[in-house]
Design a protein around this motif. Structure first.
Motif, PDB file in Angstrom:
ATOM      1  N   TYR B  34      33.070   6.738  12.966  1.00 60.33           N
ATOM      2  CA  TYR B  34      32.887   6.072  11.663  1.00 60.33           C
ATOM      3  C   TYR B  34      33.190   7.013  10.490  1.00 60.33           C
ATOM      4  CZ  TYR B  34      30.402   2.682  14.559  1.00 60.33           C
ATOM      5  OH  TYR B  34      30.066   1.766  15.520  1.00 60.33           O
ATOM      6  N   TRP B  37      34.570   5.998   6.855  1.00 59.52           N
ATOM      7  CA  TRP B  37      33.771   5.379   5.789  1.00 59.52           C
ATOM      8  C   TRP B  37      33.213   6.388   4.802  1.00 59.52           C
ATOM      9  CZ3 TRP B  37      34.599   0.419   5.385  1.00 59.52           C
ATOM     10  CH2 TRP B  37      35.030  -0.265   6.528  1.00 59.52           C
ATOM     11  N   TYR B  38      33.216   7.678   5.183  1.00 55.68           N
ATOM     12  CA  TYR B  38      32.704   8.696   4.260  1.00 55.68           C
ATOM     13  C   TYR B  38      33.590   8.830   3.012  1.00 55.68           C
ATOM     14  CZ  TYR B  38      29.566  10.424   7.930  1.00 55.68           C
ATOM     15  OH  TYR B  38      28.598  10.543   8.873  1.00 55.68           O
ATOM     16  N   ILE B  40      34.960   6.401   1.220  1.00 60.74           N
ATOM     17  CA  ILE B  40      34.948   5.267   0.280  1.00 60.74           C
ATOM     18  C   ILE B  40      34.220   5.622  -1.025  1.00 60.74           C
ATOM     19  CG2 ILE B  40      34.414   2.811   0.006  1.00 60.74           C
ATOM     20  CD1 ILE B  40      36.386   3.275   2.226  1.00 60.74           C
ATOM     21  N   VAL B 103      32.229  -2.321  -0.980  1.00 59.92           N
ATOM     22  CA  VAL B 103      32.578  -1.854   0.372  1.00 59.92           C
ATOM     23  C   VAL B 103      31.723  -0.629   0.730  1.00 59.92           C
ATOM     24  CG1 VAL B 103      34.415  -0.881   1.806  1.00 59.92           C
ATOM     25  CG2 VAL B 103      34.933  -2.751   0.223  1.00 59.92           C
ATOM     26  N   HIS B 104      31.604   0.287  -0.235  1.00 53.74           N
ATOM     27  CA  HIS B 104      30.818   1.511  -0.018  1.00 53.74           C
ATOM     28  C   HIS B 104      29.355   1.152   0.278  1.00 53.74           C
ATOM     29  CE1 HIS B 104      29.419   5.572  -0.478  1.00 53.74           C
ATOM     30  NE2 HIS B 104      28.820   5.361  -1.635  1.00 53.74           N
ATOM     31  N   PHE B 106      28.045  -1.750   1.379  1.00 49.73           N
ATOM     32  CA  PHE B 106      27.821  -2.415   2.665  1.00 49.73           C
ATOM     33  C   PHE B 106      28.091  -1.472   3.840  1.00 49.73           C
ATOM     34  CE2 PHE B 106      28.051  -6.412   0.168  1.00 49.73           C
ATOM     35  CZ  PHE B 106      26.822  -6.918   0.580  1.00 49.73           C
ATOM     36  N   SER B 107      29.049  -0.557   3.684  1.00 49.13           N
ATOM     37  CA  SER B 107      29.300   0.369   4.797  1.00 49.13           C
ATOM     38  C   SER B 107      28.101   1.296   5.000  1.00 49.13           C
ATOM     39  CB  SER B 107      30.597   1.161   4.593  1.00 49.13           C
ATOM     40  OG  SER B 107      30.466   2.042   3.517  1.00 49.13           O
ATOM     41  N   THR B 108      27.513   1.785   3.911  1.00 51.94           N
ATOM     42  CA  THR B 108      26.327   2.648   4.077  1.00 51.94           C
ATOM     43  C   THR B 108      25.141   1.814   4.586  1.00 51.94           C
ATOM     44  OG1 THR B 108      25.900   2.388   1.734  1.00 51.94           O
ATOM     45  CG2 THR B 108      26.903   4.448   2.404  1.00 51.94           C
ATOM     46  N   PHE B 110      25.298  -0.877   6.635  1.00 46.95           N
ATOM     47  CA  PHE B 110      25.428  -1.145   8.073  1.00 46.95           C
ATOM     48  C   PHE B 110      25.312   0.127   8.910  1.00 46.95           C
ATOM     49  CE2 PHE B 110      27.638  -5.065   6.508  1.00 46.95           C
ATOM     50  CZ  PHE B 110      26.626  -5.933   6.924  1.00 46.95           C
ATOM     51  N   MET B 111      25.597   1.270   8.306  1.00 49.74           N
ATOM     52  CA  MET B 111      25.432   2.524   9.060  1.00 49.74           C
ATOM     53  C   MET B 111      24.011   3.077   8.882  1.00 49.74           C
ATOM     54  SD  MET B 111      29.091   4.474   8.918  1.00 49.74           S
ATOM     55  CE  MET B 111      29.191   4.758   7.190  1.00 49.74           C
ATOM     56  N   THR B 338      20.479  -5.732   9.964  1.00 49.35           N
ATOM     57  CA  THR B 338      21.922  -5.895  10.135  1.00 49.35           C
ATOM     58  C   THR B 338      22.277  -7.360   9.901  1.00 49.35           C
ATOM     59  OG1 THR B 338      21.873  -4.140  11.767  1.00 49.35           O
ATOM     60  CG2 THR B 338      23.861  -5.488  11.718  1.00 49.35           C
TER      61      THR B 338
END
Lengths: 148, 359
Positions: B34, B37-38, B40, B103-104, B106-108, B110-111, B338
């Motif tokens: 992953y 994603w860092y 973004i 995007v940033h 939601f990516s953080t 979900f992670m 989630t």
């Protein structure tokens, strides 16, 4: 002594390519910015004449400032009743001048310059006389125009 | 290289740089599946810089008054060299930045990067997103065109639905009862002074936290990662990779601005009727669409008031997610959160699509 031609190594060549690409990129980035900062030149007004005042608007020995081609101009009614029109922008440092009825002359408050009613410098720092304009009457209007 | 070390030596003789050197030397970024994603967040920050630069440039010509605003933007786009480019990049950049921020976020989310010890990083991030939306809302009005005028009218009217202090908020936002030149001056002040100042504080805090705590490894791969930890140095390796992303985004902005220059529209006229198909900016559209489905009365309460309160509560809940998601805090899977995230993403996408396709 014969000098050895300098060897171009692959590393040097790539380094040179990177630096020139970076320079080209920076040029591409800053060119629009620099051009944007420089203000566009506004077309100079092509106005050749203007209605400066109405007849009887000005008392003898008085004056008014009016806009003419985006710059201030001055219309003076002399004590004799005659009219004079001149640019009101002082030739020294571009201050706007005024008419002084106490000494019947044009005066600039910024540096105490004096011009006579025909624009000639009487005293003070201005390097050149004030430009004069033509004055004509048309019915009720006083029309000021640039000299041909 | 020699020159650079000379400068560094000069500085080192005067200041103690050992702390910074040690930090730069030590700072690493984990590498795993992953890892992508860092980057973004870095792209969002790059877009913020683009917005600051183009915004300052636009300030050279923009005039914040009802009489001059529209004409000054028109002047920028037609008479100033590359004015169309700078203005279009500012408009596209704003939209792209908000998209990237979503995007940033939601990516953080979900992670599960918000779990201990990074709760405050998450909260400061949500605040930054809200500030960006405020930037978008205030900047939208500045060209003083018809669409923006009515969008601001409707948007600020929403504020009046807040119980007890709605009217006061409305007057504060508009600088009076109606959207007028006073609103424009006010929004200009918010957009170029107040919001940038507050944003700089929260951005500083957000970055400080990230630097102090490093990147979070998602819990789903944490065990696996611990067995085989791989990382790259932040400086220069990760930064250079980030820079490639920034270059791509800059290229994209240039293409969008050149091929689809941002429209100026018609000058706002407070006495004209609202134009057909009026909509807020796309990032508010899902809320706008939601309000359409709310009945006028729910029991004894006004439907819209309840909806606004629910949205406000939703934002607070979202901000405090790190404290509600107890399982993630214990490094256990938390499918409920989630699912909440997936539902929210789907809701935003569906409501936005419905609004654009069917109304």
């Amino acid at each position: 002594m014969k000098e050895e031609p300098e060897q171009t190594t692959r590393r040097n060549f790539i380094g040179w390519g990177l630096i020139t690409s970076l320079a080209a990129f920076l040029g591409m980035l800053f060119y629009p910015i620099v051009r944007f900062i420089i203000p566009p030149t506004v077309a100079e007004s092509s106005q050749n004449s203007v209605v400066a005042a109405k007849v009887n608007e000005l008392q003898p020995n008085s004056a008014k400032i009016f806009p003419f081609a985006n710059k201030p101009a001055i219309l003076i009614r002399l004590a004799s009743g005659e009219y004079r029109a001149l640019t009101a922008v002082c030739t020294h440092l571009q201050c706007t001048v005024q008419y002084r009825s106490d000494f019947n002359a044009i005066w600039c408050a910024c540096h105490n310059a004096k011009f006579d009613v025909n624009g000639a410098v009487i005293s003070g720092p201005p390097p050149a006389p004030l430009d004069t304009f033509e004055v004509n009457m048309s019915g009720d209007d006083i029309i000021v125009s640039k000299r041909a | 290289m020699k020159k650079q070390s000379k400068i560094l030596n000069w500085l080192e003789e005067r200041f103690d740089l050992s702390g910074i050197n040690k930090f730069i030397d030590k700072k690493v970024v984990p590498v795993h599946k992953y890892h992508f994603w860092y980057g973004i967040g870095g792209i969002a920050m790059f877009l913020f810089v683009v917005q600051a630069v183009t915004g300052i440039l636009l300030l050279l010509y923009y005039r914040p008054s009802a009489d001059n605003a529209f004409e000054s933007v028109e002047f920028i786009m037609t008479s100033v060299r590359f004015g169309w480019l700078i203005r279009s990049i500012h408009s596209w950049g704003a939209n792209l930045m908000i998209f990237v921020l979503f995007v940033h976020m939601f990516s953080t989310f979900f992670m599960k990067a918000y779990r201990k010890p990074r709760e405050l990083t998450w909260i400061s991030g949500v605040i930054l997103l809200v500030l960006s939306l405020a930037f978008g809302f205030s900047g939208y009005l500045l060209p003083w065109n018809k669409l923006a005028y009515f969008a601001t009218k409707v948007g600020t009217e929403m504020a009046s639905l807040v119980p007890f202090v709605g009217k006061e908020i409305l007057i504060f936002l508009r600088g009076g009862e109606d959207v007028t030149g006073a609103t424009l001056t006010r929004f200009f002040g918010f957009h170029v002074a107040l919001l940038p100042a507050i944003t700089m504080i929260f951005l500083g805090i957000h970055l400080l936290f990230i630097q102090a705590q490093g990147m979070s490894v998602p819990p789903s791969i944490e065990e696996e990662y611990k067995k085989n930890p791989k990382s790259i140095k932040f400086f220069p390796d990760f930064l250079l990779r980030d820079a490639v992303g920034w270059l791509v985004v800059l290229g994209l902005l240039g293409i969008l601005a050149a091929l689809f220059p941002w429209e100026l529209g018609e000058k706002a006229d407070p006495f004209a009727s609202a134009p057909q198909g009026i909509k807020p900016e796309w990032f508010f559209v899902f809320l706008f669409e939601t309000l359409k489905y709310v009945p006028p009365k729910i029991l004894i309460f006004e439907g819209e008031v309840l909806a606004i309160l629910a949205i406000a509560l939703g934002v607070v809940f979202w901000m405090l997610v790190p404290f509600f998601d107890k399982r993630a805090q214990l490094n256990k899977p938390s499918p409920l959160f989630t699912a909440i995230g997936v539902t929210l993403v789907l809701y935003i996408i569906i409501m936005t699509a419905v609004s654009y396709l069917f109304s």
